[in-house]
Design an enzyme around this catalytic site. Structure first.
Site, PDB file in Angstrom:
ATOM      1  N   ASP A 262      -4.584 -12.846   3.126  1.00 55.28           N
ATOM      2  CA  ASP A 262      -5.827 -12.356   3.711  1.00 55.28           C
ATOM      3  C   ASP A 262      -7.042 -12.590   2.820  1.00 55.28           C
ATOM      4  O   ASP A 262      -8.158 -12.206   3.180  1.00 55.28           O
ATOM      5  CB  ASP A 262      -5.707 -10.871   4.114  1.00 55.28           C
ATOM      6  CG  ASP A 262      -4.948 -10.041   3.112  1.00 55.28           C
ATOM      7  OD1 ASP A 262      -4.652 -10.539   2.012  1.00 55.28           O
ATOM      8  OD2 ASP A 262      -4.650  -8.863   3.432  1.00 55.28           O
TER       9      ASP A 262
ATOM     10  N   ASP B 156      -2.512 -10.571  -2.565  1.00 54.94           N
ATOM     11  CA  ASP B 156      -3.118 -10.062  -1.329  1.00 54.94           C
ATOM     12  C   ASP B 156      -4.567  -9.667  -1.648  1.00 54.94           C
ATOM     13  O   ASP B 156      -4.861  -9.200  -2.744  1.00 54.94           O
ATOM     14  CB  ASP B 156      -2.321  -8.847  -0.843  1.00 54.94           C
ATOM     15  CG  ASP B 156      -2.746  -8.363   0.532  1.00 54.94           C
ATOM     16  OD1 ASP B 156      -2.026  -8.637   1.504  1.00 54.94           O
ATOM     17  OD2 ASP B 156      -3.811  -7.699   0.634  1.00 54.94           O
TER      18      ASP B 156
ATOM     19  N   HIS C 262       0.823  -1.226   0.000  1.00 52.91           N
ATOM     20  CA  HIS C 262       0.000   0.000   0.000  1.00 52.91           C
ATOM     21  C   HIS C 262       0.850   1.267   0.000  1.00 52.91           C
ATOM     22  O   HIS C 262       0.316   2.361  -0.229  1.00 52.91           O
ATOM     23  CB  HIS C 262      -0.935   0.037   1.214  1.00 52.91           C
ATOM     24  CG  HIS C 262      -1.985  -1.024   1.185  1.00 52.91           C
ATOM     25  ND1 HIS C 262      -2.824  -1.220   0.114  1.00 52.91           N
ATOM     26  CD2 HIS C 262      -2.345  -1.969   2.105  1.00 52.91           C
ATOM     27  CE1 HIS C 262      -3.648  -2.232   0.371  1.00 52.91           C
ATOM     28  NE2 HIS C 262      -3.368  -2.701   1.575  1.00 52.91           N
TER      29      HIS C 262
ATOM     30  N   HIS D 285      -6.231  -7.216  -0.702  1.00 51.99           N
ATOM     31  CA  HIS D 285      -6.369  -5.773  -0.927  1.00 51.99           C
ATOM     32  C   HIS D 285      -5.588  -5.379  -2.182  1.00 51.99           C
ATOM     33  O   HIS D 285      -4.524  -5.941  -2.455  1.00 51.99           O
ATOM     34  CB  HIS D 285      -5.822  -4.993   0.272  1.00 51.99           C
ATOM     35  CG  HIS D 285      -6.480  -5.336   1.568  1.00 51.99           C
ATOM     36  ND1 HIS D 285      -5.954  -6.266   2.445  1.00 51.99           N
ATOM     37  CD2 HIS D 285      -7.628  -4.881   2.128  1.00 51.99           C
ATOM     38  CE1 HIS D 285      -6.757  -6.366   3.506  1.00 51.99           C
ATOM     39  NE2 HIS D 285      -7.777  -5.550   3.338  1.00 51.99           N
TER      40      HIS D 285
HETATM   41 ZN   LIG Z   1      -4.092  -7.200   2.502  1.00 48.48          ZN
END
Ligand SMILES: [Zn+2]
Length: 348
Positions: free
Chosen positions: A257, A170, A133, A172
């Protein structure tokens, strides 16, 4: 071929603290806690590190970080850590967080270098905080420096590679990695992620810009997606993209995740699904004789994280786990993959 795992005690000292009043708390703690590394290393100890050689990572140098971030970002992260000032509402730091972040970036760069110079054929960098991120000028979402971007740029600018493929599985979207390489065709960035979801980016229409147009591949997936989509897309989109793009290095930005037991997201990938995704990448990399490295991102059910990561590392080492997808390939995979594979950017 030898496998290496870069790791550091510094990962344990990045204290993200009590999180009791936060909806994402895990057992009252910040979800991105040292327990993640403790669980991973306990599982790897139990499995004799799957034959990988563990190595203590060095800290990233400023030169390594400055390939992905401006000096102002380094200064801001250093100052925030020194004062224990959060970088955003989720991204809390203490003075020891700086060393943890420097080892996370340095370990990823060392992994890239070992894969480029033939010291290792495959490997992993297992540190925290995660990185995907982190944008060039912004720490966010638990991430201080963009570890996988630092690794890819080290491979390109120090080792002389021309094409690196990053697969971000991931749950996200890897907004930071996408932004850093949006206009750079030397990196093909592929992301499988729950959408709409944090951080809000990652639409299929975002495909890179200028010279990098076509080299960003976003696969936004609905909440509830499981092995049928994640494994199906890895086998039927990522593997063909490896054949078309012909990367000289593959890096997996590996969060766990999307696991069905993860407390932060709503996807349904199983332990066997992660093994199947790793196997698909291993086969694609082998077909292209491409070294393959895994850089740890998220994963917040520590038991699911440790199990799924160990299965993935076993597959990446060419040791079949016997685990596989819990579902047949989702019929939607073809509709997602076909137009992407037809893009002119990859027809080289
Ligand atoms: Zn994540």
């Amino acid at each position: 071929m030898k496998g290496l795992i870069f790791r550091s005690e510094a990962s344990l000292a990045h204290d993200t603290g009590d999180h009791r009043d936060h909806p994402e708390a895990v057992n009252g703690d910040h979800p991105e806690s040292a327990q993640r590394i403790v669980a991973i290393e306990a599982e790897l100890d139990r499995l004799d590190w799957l034959g990988y050689e563990p190595r203590a990572s060095a800290t990233a140098t400023d030169a390594m970080l400055l390939r992905a971030h401006p000096q102002s970002h380094l200064d801001r992260v250093r100052a925030a850590c020194a004062k224990s000032e959060p970088l955003d509402s989720d991204t809390v730091v203490v003075p020891a967080s700086l060393a943890a972040a420097l080892h996370a970036a340095g370990g990823a760069a060392a992994l890239a270098e070992a894969l480029c110079d033939g010291t290792a054929g495959f490997g992993a960098s297992l540190h925290r905080p995660p990185g995907h991120h982190a944008e060039a000028e912004r720490a966010m979402g638990f991430c201080l420096f963009n570890n996988v971007a630092v690794a890819a740029l080290h491979a390109i600018e120090v080792c002389g590679l021309e094409r690196v493929l990053i697969l971000d599985w991931d749950v996200h979207h890897g907004n930071g990695t996408e932004a850093i390489f949006a206009s750079d065709p030397r990196v093909c960035f592929i992301s499988l992620h729950q959408h709409p979801f944090y951080p809000g980016t990652g639409s299929a229409s975002d495909q890179g810009e200028r010279e990098g147009s076509g080299y960003t591949v976003n696969c936004p997936l609905p909440a509830g997606s499981g092995d049928g989509l994640f494994v199906g897309l890895t086998e039927q989109l990522v593997a063909p993209l490896v054949a078309l793009y012909r990367p000289q290095l593959i890096l997996i930005s590996a969060g766990f995740d999307a696991h069905r037991d993860d407390p932060l997201a709503q996807c349904n990938v199983t332990d066997g699904g992660f093994a199947a995704m790793a196997r698909a990448v291993y086969v694609a990399a082998g077909n292209a004789s491409t070294p393959l490295g895994l850089v740890l991102e998220g994963g917040y059910n520590v038991d699911a994280l440790a199990r799924s990561l160990a299965l993935s590392l076993s597959e990446l080492a060419g040791m079949p786990t016997g685990k596989g997808s819990s579902e047949p390939i989702d019929p939607r995979v073809v509709g997602v993959a076909a137009p992407i594979l037809a893009r002119r950017a990859f027809a080289t």
